[in-house]
Each structure stands twice: as C-alpha cells, then as structure tokens.
Design a protein around this motif. Structure first.
Motif, short mmCIF file in Angstrom:
data_model
loop_
_atom_site.label_atom_id
_atom_site.label_comp_id
_atom_site.label_asym_id
_atom_site.label_seq_id
_atom_site.Cartn_x
_atom_site.Cartn_y
_atom_site.Cartn_z
N ASP A 107 0.83 -1.21 0.00
CA ASP A 107 0.00 0.00 0.00
C ASP A 107 0.87 1.26 0.00
N ALA A 108 1.96 1.23 0.77
CA ALA A 108 2.87 2.38 0.82
C ALA A 108 3.58 2.58 -0.52
N ALA A 109 3.92 1.49 -1.18
CA ALA A 109 4.55 1.59 -2.50
C ALA A 109 3.59 2.21 -3.51
N ILE A 110 2.33 1.81 -3.45
CA ILE A 110 1.33 2.38 -4.35
C ILE A 110 1.10 3.85 -4.02
N ALA A 111 1.20 4.21 -2.75
CA ALA A 111 1.07 5.62 -2.35
C ALA A 111 2.20 6.46 -2.96
N VAL A 112 3.40 5.89 -3.09
CA VAL A 112 4.51 6.60 -3.74
C VAL A 112 4.14 6.89 -5.20
N ILE A 113 3.56 5.89 -5.87
CA ILE A 113 3.12 6.10 -7.26
C ILE A 113 2.05 7.19 -7.31
N ASP A 114 1.07 7.08 -6.43
CA ASP A 114 -0.03 8.04 -6.42
C ASP A 114 0.47 9.47 -6.21
N ALA A 115 1.41 9.63 -5.29
CA ALA A 115 1.94 10.96 -4.99
C ALA A 115 2.72 11.55 -6.16
N SER A 116 3.20 10.70 -7.05
CA SER A 116 3.99 11.17 -8.20
C SER A 116 3.12 11.88 -9.24
#
Length: 97
Positions: free
Chosen positions: A25-34
């Motif tokens: 979930d945190a890895a996907i949050a990194v993508i989302d924040a990009s």
C-alpha cells in the motif's frame, strides 16, 4: 503523450515475515503521490509516463520499503518503451466495453 508503460511488482522482505500488504500500500502511495497515470491490478501495478520519471518512481518505492523496515526488496519490472507515444488505453481499448 507518454513514451513508456511500466508494470511493477514489489516484494518486500520483512525481518519477522510480517504481512507485507501495508508495505505494498505504501509503494502504491509513492506512485499516487507522483501524479503519473496508473492502474492497480491483482499482481502488479502499471504506470504510464516518461521512462526516466517511471524509473525514478521505482527507485523511490524501493527506498520507501527500506524506510518502513524491510530488509530487502525484490522488484519485478516490465517495460514498454515507445518513443512515438503509448498509453494503457491503446493496448486495452478493444477489451473495454
């Protein structure tokens, strides 16, 4: 138009073999924040954008896993690089209703 599609699966190894879903979930949050366009699928997430940007996001995802306590990270990546431009929709439009 974007010149690349990258599908990424991130597999963090934790010290006590904890549940890795919060890490994913945190890895996907990194993508989302990009701010790049992406789609989450059951076994991988596909991003659309400029190759250098997407590769930087993957590096940021790996760093985030270590920050969260992972011992190491296996990252599986598939890259489609097409300088003339490419989108997820181009490859999947015939399957969408």
């Amino acid at each position: 138009m974007a010149n690349s599609l990258i599908s990424v699966q991130i597999i963090p190894k934790t010290e006590k073999y904890e549940d890795v879903i919060p890490y994913v979930d945190a890895a996907i949050a990194v993508i989302d924040a990009s701010g790049v366009h992406y789609e989450v699928h059951p076994l991988e997430t596909t991003m659309e954008g400029e190759l250098s940007t997407l590769l930087q996001i993957i590096e940021d995802m790996n760093k985030k896993m270590i920050e969260l306590g992972a011992i190491n990270v296996i990252t599986q990546v598939k890259i489609l690089y097409q300088p003339a431009g490419i989108s997820m929709g181009t490859l999947t439009e015939k399957y969408r209703g």
